[in-house]
Enzyme design. Structure first.
Site, PDB file in Angstrom:
ATOM      1  N   LYS A 107       7.784  11.089   4.545  1.00  0.00           N
ATOM      2  CA  LYS A 107       7.009   9.853   4.685  1.00  0.00           C
ATOM      3  C   LYS A 107       6.328   9.448   3.380  1.00  0.00           C
ATOM      4  CE  LYS A 107       6.679   9.882   9.634  1.00  0.00           C
ATOM      5  NZ  LYS A 107       7.464  11.105   9.913  1.00  0.00           N
TER       6      LYS A 107
HETATM    7  C1  LIG Z   1       8.557  11.153  10.759  1.00  0.00           C
HETATM    8  C2  LIG Z   1       9.475  12.293  10.574  1.00  0.00           C
HETATM    9  C3  LIG Z   1      10.798  12.251  11.048  1.00  0.00           C
HETATM   10  C4  LIG Z   1      11.360  11.089  11.842  1.00  0.00           C
HETATM   11  O1  LIG Z   1      11.340   9.893  11.126  1.00  0.00           O
HETATM   12  P1  LIG Z   1      11.707   8.503  11.864  1.00  0.00           P
HETATM   13  O2  LIG Z   1      10.934   7.460  11.128  1.00  0.00           O
HETATM   14  O3  LIG Z   1      11.251   8.676  13.246  1.00  0.00           O
HETATM   15  O4  LIG Z   1      13.131   8.304  11.746  1.00  0.00           O
HETATM   16  C5  LIG Z   1      11.608  13.334  10.805  1.00  0.00           C
HETATM   17  N1  LIG Z   1      11.154  14.415  10.144  1.00  0.00           N
HETATM   18  C6  LIG Z   1       9.897  14.499   9.679  1.00  0.00           C
HETATM   19  C7  LIG Z   1       9.451  15.732   8.983  1.00  0.00           C
HETATM   20  C8  LIG Z   1       9.004  13.432   9.857  1.00  0.00           C
HETATM   21  O5  LIG Z   1       7.754  13.520   9.386  1.00  0.00           O
END
Ligand SMILES: *Cc1c(COP(=O)(O)O)cnc(C)c1O
Length: 487
Positions: A107
């Site tokens: 993120k």
């Molecule tokens: C948020 C997150 C995801 C999923 O991301 P999406 O936006 O739902 O596709 C997968 N892995 C980690 C470690 C995350 O923090």
């Protein structure tokens, strides 16, 4: 070009879409002309990672005056790899490591950029109000948003996390956050309680109920400013494969994406619409397999138990970004999308028309991986390849293996790795048969000694940092809490 709501013909500029976050009709903003607007994707592949980011973001968000400057301020010196998202070869597969930013989760790629976009949009739109970001988090989004927005002029940020729902490492990351414009608060309840409370705050605090001089916005992936920066690493991976001679220019590559909210994988679809030779986008779910079922059957049904898994950032039953795909696959049928979303709200289920599902299946496949398989995969990849992956990445690794086994003559495959294994040390140690004694911080050190890869900067010394945020509230107090903080 303009951004349009998925639920009506409301159209706004890109800068307005980023400030609003979500459309007033509840829809998500999308560019309906993305596949029609020409983009020099081949030229883009020859650029540096930050050059690619500038070219791609300028195409997706052409209304921003100085995208190059925004990109440099977002990423320069913040990631511990010059490639931004390095591509590793693991056996026959490639793993795209998205976790080299300040909080060691993928993120960071988007949430380093979003504050730059929000502040630039605020200036360009002539908005004088302070933009206050409200965020509910199951762990990763909160810290990445805090890291992105702390001490950013003209903004404030409030993060709510479930008291008992985040890992000790994730909690320590959030409650030690510094910054004059940040506030972190625990909520007694689970992630859904936080999310519902935040949605209520958005609904209650508008118009006259909002103190003068501020407005609310979101850092969740409903905001197009969260999605656009994620398109970049699909290009970075493709360019890395080309440079290594693993593929020829134009050869299609499959991407396997661990997803919950459908944000990460949708960014891959945007890359494909921009011309990048993306083959199949494989949607990898954990035991909360609502997306796998949808792609197989065309029925989206959230009426099922919410399972707590070892990959908590994908524990999601309402996948908000799927709405953007429904819009595109139905040829922009906003009435159909609005109807599906209404049914999801009132009945918890909707069926998407078969001809539109057929279109979706031309680009997407799906698979899921249960808890035992997830840990077994971490162990197998460690033993066979000497590569340590986190639980979310393991879900995608396992789905990739099954997907490829069914297609022996398949294409090159890139698995997206969304978190550092050090963020989930207990599960990872358990998977490789390591000693589980001590707390998560000791486990992290032990894991580092085994893997011989240093603990990411953002996770080092966490236990020694002073705790700055100790508020705990009930979910029903959340709206008042926000109002007090704003006032
Ligand atoms: C948020 C997150 C995801 C999923 O991301 P999406 O936006 O739902 O596709 C997968 N892995 C980690 C470690 C995350 O923090």
């Amino acid at each position: 070009m303009f951004y349009q709501s998925t639920r009506s013909d409301r159209r706004v500029t890109d800068t307005a879409a980023i400030l609003e976050g979500i459309a007033p009709d509840g829809g998500l903003y999308i560019d309906p002309s993305l596949s029609d607007r020409p983009f020099d994707w081949k030229g883009c592949l020859a650029l540096s990672p930050l050059g690619m980011a500038e070219a791609i973001l300028s195409h997706l968000l052409p209304g921003f005056a100085d995208m190059g400057g925004l990109v440099r301020r977002a990423y320069d010196g913040k990631f511990d790899s010059d490639e931004l998202t390095p591509l590793m070869q693991v056996g026959d597969d490639y793993v795209l490591e998205l976790f080299h930013g300040p909080t060691a989760a993928f993120k960071d790629v988007a949430l380093s950029m979003l504050p730059q976009l929000v502040t630039a949009a605020r200036v360009q739109e002539g908005v004088k109000d302070k933009i206050v970001i409200l965020t509910a988090t199951s762990g990763d989004t909160g810290k990445a948003a805090l890291e992105g927005f702390h001490d950013v002029e003209g903004t404030g940020i409030l993060v709510f996390y479930p008291d008992a729902g985040v890992s000790p490492v994730q909690k320590a990351q959030m409650v030690t956050q510094v910054g004059a414009n940040v506030k972190v608060c625990a909520v007694r309840g689970n992630f859904d309680d936080c999310q519902t409370g935040v949605k209520r705050a958005f609904a209650a605090l508008k118009g006259d109920a909002l103190p003068a001089g501020c407005r609310l916005s979101s850092a969740n992936s409903i905001n197009i400013g969260r999605l656009a920066p994620q398109v970049v690493y699909y290009f970075i991976a493709y360019a890395a494969l080309l440079r290594r001679g693993a593929i020829r220019m134009g050869e299609a590559v499959d991407y396997v994406v661990p997803t919950g909210n459908f944000g990460d994988i949708l960014a891959g679809y945007f890359a494909k619409l921009m011309g990048l030779p993306v083959g199949t986008l494989v949607c990898a779910s954990n035991a909360n397999r609502v997306l796998t079922d949808f792609l197989e059957t065309g029925v989206y049904d959230k009426r099922r138990d919410f399972l707590k898994t070892a990959s908590p950032s994908m524990d999601i039953l309402v996948s908000s970004n799927l709405e953007r795909l429904l819009f595109l696959a139905s040829g922009g049928d906003t009435a159909l999308v609005a109807d599906c979303m209404k049914k999801l709200g009132s009945e918890g289920v909707y069926r998407f028309p078969e001809e539109a599902m057929a279109r979706i299946r031309e680009d997407f496949a799906a698979g899921c991986c249960g808890e035992e398989d997830c840990l077994r995969t971490i162990g197998r990849v460690w033993r066979e390849q000497g590569y340590l992956c986190d639980t979310h990445t393991a879900v995608a690794m396992q789905v990739a293996q099954e997907y490829k086994a069914a297609r022996p003559e398949g294409r090159k495959t890139v698995v997206l790795s969304t978190a550092s294994p050090y963020k989930f040390p207990a599960a990872v140690l358990k998977a490789i048969g390591g000693d589980l004694s001590g707390d998560e911080f000791e486990q992290m050190e032990r894991l580092a000694a085994i893997a011989k890869v240093p603990v990411p900067r953002g996770l080092q010394g966490l236990r020694e940092r002073p705790v700055l945020h100790t508020d705990v509230i009930g979910a029903d107090e959340l709206v008042d809490y926000v109002a007090r903080q704003l006032g």
